[in-house]
Enzyme design. Structure first.
Site, PDB file in Angstrom:
ATOM      1  N   HIS A   1       0.831  -1.206   0.000  1.00 27.74           N
ATOM      2  CA  HIS A   1       0.000   0.000   0.000  1.00 27.74           C
ATOM      3  C   HIS A   1       0.867   1.259   0.000  1.00 27.74           C
ATOM      4  O   HIS A   1       0.617   2.207  -0.749  1.00 27.74           O
ATOM      5  CB  HIS A   1      -0.927   0.016   1.217  1.00 27.74           C
ATOM      6  CG  HIS A   1      -2.197  -0.756   1.033  1.00 27.74           C
ATOM      7  ND1 HIS A   1      -2.208  -2.114   0.826  1.00 27.74           N
ATOM      8  CD2 HIS A   1      -3.495  -0.351   1.024  1.00 27.74           C
ATOM      9  CE1 HIS A   1      -3.468  -2.526   0.712  1.00 27.74           C
ATOM     10  NE2 HIS A   1      -4.265  -1.469   0.812  1.00 27.74           N
TER      11      HIS A   1
ATOM     12  N   HIS B   1       0.817  -3.968   9.278  1.00 27.30           N
ATOM     13  CA  HIS B   1       2.211  -3.769   8.864  1.00 27.30           C
ATOM     14  C   HIS B   1       3.041  -3.283  10.034  1.00 27.30           C
ATOM     15  O   HIS B   1       2.570  -2.531  10.894  1.00 27.30           O
ATOM     16  CB  HIS B   1       2.313  -2.731   7.734  1.00 27.30           C
ATOM     17  CG  HIS B   1       2.185  -3.307   6.369  1.00 27.30           C
ATOM     18  ND1 HIS B   1       3.083  -4.214   5.850  1.00 27.30           N
ATOM     19  CD2 HIS B   1       1.262  -3.094   5.390  1.00 27.30           C
ATOM     20  CE1 HIS B   1       2.711  -4.545   4.624  1.00 27.30           C
ATOM     21  NE2 HIS B   1       1.611  -3.885   4.321  1.00 27.30           N
TER      22      HIS B   1
END
Length: 259
Positions: free
Chosen positions: A157, A206
């Site tokens: 992302h 993450h």
């Protein structure tokens, strides 16, 4: 007399343009070298486990200590996090990219459209390649607030939002003459990229160093594609800045003789 002056003026303009082009190449090479060094150093520290304490500290700081399944902040902040993470999702980025490519094709800027497609498409491939190469597991300290199906390092992302938003901002800057408009577009792209990256850590999917690496790799890839586009433009193989199809045809004429 008039023709001689015009020729000298045109030659001086070409020399200044060439000097700016060469300076831009040197500056881009310097930035790319710095970005590559930063990514390699970060990747080495991640592989060796030196960043684990830092990652845990930041990740846990964004969670309620009494309930790790609950991100800090009220519910509307959690919704904002989901909204920002969606801005870096593949569906949104591909929709935006195809929309820009379609616009460029309608404007008869086929080579610029191809450059955008190659820059974003190759960025996706590079992101997947890096993920498979490092094979870092996702965080397991906190429950995930978003479904994930790939490895963790670097953040796809973060990387793809940097590639897409910064590439499109650079493209829009080519048709803007005012510096403040260029700065506005680049600042907006940077803020969007930062927002997407932070949201990935906030959602618990993450490690912070995944996002840092994604930002670095994405910015590095954007710089490379941007410089490649400048080289193509300098060689006359891509449409010049802000030129319409008619202007592109006229640029092929001799500026002195008219043919």
């Amino acid at each position: 007399m008039g023709d001689s002056f015009s020729r000298r003026w045109f030659q001086a303009k070409l020399i200044r343009s060439r000097d700016r082009h060469e300076l831009g190449i040197l500056l881009t090479i310097f930035l790319m070298a710095g970005g590559a060094w930063a990514f390699i150093e970060l990747a080495e520290n991640v592989v060796e486990g030196d960043t684990h304490a830092f990652d845990m500290l930041i990740l846990l700081a964004l969670r309620n200590p009494a309930d790790l399944s609950d991100p800090i902040g009220p519910k509307w902040v959690e919704e904002i996090g989901r909204d920002f993470t969606a801005l870096g999702g593949m569906a949104v980025l591909m929709l935006l990219t195809f929309a820009v490519i379609g616009f460029l094709l309608l404007e008869h800027k086929r080579r610029t459209a191809l450059l955008v497609a190659v820059a974003v498409g190759s960025g996706i491939f590079l992101s997947l390649l890096l993920k498979q190469g490092f094979d870092r597991p996702r965080p397991d300290l906190v429950p995930h607030e978003s479904y994930v199906y790939t490895m963790s390092f670097p953040s796809g992302h973060a990387m793809m939002s940097a590639v897409t938003y910064l590439t499109l901002a650079a493209l829009l800057c080519r048709v803007q003459k005012r510096l403040r408009m260029k700065l506005y577009l680049l600042t907006l792209a940077i803020l969007l990229t930062i927002g997407v990256g932070i949201s990935r850590v906030y959602m618990g999917v993450h490690w912070p160093t995944d996002v840092l690496a994604g930002w670095t790799a994405g910015a590095l890839w954007t710089l490379a594609c941007w410089q490649f586009g400048r080289w193509l433009q300098y060689r006359g193989r891509i449409e010049p800045e802000g030129a319409s199809p008619q202007e592109e045809t006229e640029e092929g004429k001799d500026p002195i003789g008219g043919h």
